[in-house]
Design an enzyme around this catalytic site. Structure first.
Site, PDB file in Angstrom:
ATOM      1  N   HIS A   1       0.624  -1.377   0.058  1.00  0.00           N
ATOM      2  CA  HIS A   1       0.198   0.210  -0.345  1.00  0.00           C
ATOM      3  C   HIS A   1       1.199   1.134   0.179  1.00  0.00           C
ATOM      4  CE1 HIS A   1      -2.837  -3.038   0.833  1.00  0.00           C
ATOM      5  NE2 HIS A   1      -2.222  -3.523   1.977  1.00  0.00           N
ATOM      6  N   CYS A   2       1.463   1.106  -0.333  1.00  0.00           N
ATOM      7  CA  CYS A   2       2.556   2.601  -1.255  1.00  0.00           C
ATOM      8  C   CYS A   2       3.428   3.035   0.628  1.00  0.00           C
ATOM      9  CB  CYS A   2       2.302   4.055  -1.224  1.00  0.00           C
ATOM     10  SG  CYS A   2       1.260   3.288  -3.685  1.00  0.00           S
ATOM     11  N   CYS A   3       3.627   2.035   1.233  1.00  0.00           N
ATOM     12  CA  CYS A   3       4.983   2.053   2.603  1.00  0.00           C
ATOM     13  C   CYS A   3       5.153   0.511   3.761  1.00  0.00           C
ATOM     14  CB  CYS A   3       3.785   3.042   3.712  1.00  0.00           C
ATOM     15  SG  CYS A   3       2.117   1.017   4.240  1.00  0.00           S
TER      16      CYS A   3
END
Lengths: 129, 163
Positions: B120-122
């Protein structure tokens, strides 16, 4: 996709672990999902005599490693070089050719195996492999 | 500043020896403008304004509250982030013991529940939490509580399959 054989190999993987003095030891990861597979091989006169694998990841990648390593004892390195994507997909028996994301999970152990063998032989994989 | 891209509507004059570019911002906006997109954006704003952003936020909060309640009963489920609705947006990330988040997403998909699995982009946060990835359910305007019930059924099925 989650057939009984896949779940069984995921829960109880064959050839799990490492070898003390492997002739070939290679690890590959799939950066997209973090799957990781290391394969250790014992080789005598160009024939695989023992194998272990260690990894973490989804059921597909780990079951694929378990099923693939089961096939390796007694195989020559040339036979390993000849193994292709379709051989592996036949082995695990899941129709993943239309699933571009998960097919990478299934193929990771084959990629690891072949990269290790090529490194050992000092050869370069063909473009198609 | 010279233009980075050539195309329609970004010149003043073109001669054989010399080209004069349009003034800013036109010189940086070569080609057909996003006309369709601008019209669609206007429609989307009208649509959301008609319903009311407060109403939408309220709906999301109700769904998240219901989801937190229902998910608390799922054995082996770990929810990441605050467990109260007031500090949450419309998404819940979770893991289920013994099942890789990508496997879980595939199994939920089979039950007709569409979720996302991954970082999730983290990615650094997942490294800190020491999980390979998480599975994430997101709720919005068009979701209904019955879908959360289906999610819970799917999670139970997945857990049984992998136990």
């Amino acid at each position: 996709m989650y057939r009984e054989v896949i779940l069984e190999h995921y829960k109880h993987p064959h050839n799990a672990g490492t070898l003390d003095t492997p002739d070939i030891s290679h690890e590959e990861t799939n950066p997209l999902c973090g799957d990781r597979v290391r394969i250790d091989l014992q080789v005598a006169d160009g024939v695989i005599t023992d194998v272990r694998f260690k990894g973490r990841g989804c059921a597909i990648s780990q079951a694929s490693a378990s099923l693939l390593t089961d096939e390796l004892r007694g195989k020559t390195l040339d036979q390993v070089r000849a193994l292709g994507k379709d051989d592996l997909l036949d082995l695990i028996g899941i129709p993943l050719d239309k699933n571009p994301v998960r097919i990478k999970c299934a193929l990771l152990p084959l990629k690891t195996l072949k990269a290790g063998v090529y490194e050992y032989l000092g050869a370069q994989p063909d473009e198609t492999e | 500043m010279p233009p980075f891209l050539g195309g329609g509507s970004m010149i003043k004059t073109v001669a054989l020896q010399e080209t004069t570019y349009a003034d800013v911002p036109a010189r940086f906006e070569a080609g057909t403008p996003a006309i369709g997109e601008a019209i669609a954006l206007g429609e989307a704003v009208d649509f959301l304004s008609e319903i009311g952003m407060d109403q939408i936020a309220e709906h999301e909060q109700q769904l998240i509250g219901y989801a937190l309640d229902r998910l608390a009963d799922v054995e082996g489920l770990q929810i990441y982030g605050p467990l109260s609705t007031d500090q949450r947006g419309g998404a819940i990330s979770f893991t289920l013991d013994g099942i890789h988040p990508h496997d879980l997403a595939a199994l939920l998909d089979r039950e007709g529940v569409a979720v996302r699995a991954g970082h999730h982009c983290c990615q650094p946060l997942h490294a800190l939490l020491d999980v390979p990835a998480t599975t994430r359910a997101s709720f919005y305007l068009y979701n209904v509580p019955e879908e959360i019930d289906r999610l819970v059924v799917g999670l139970d099925k997945a857990r049984k399959l992998f136990s």
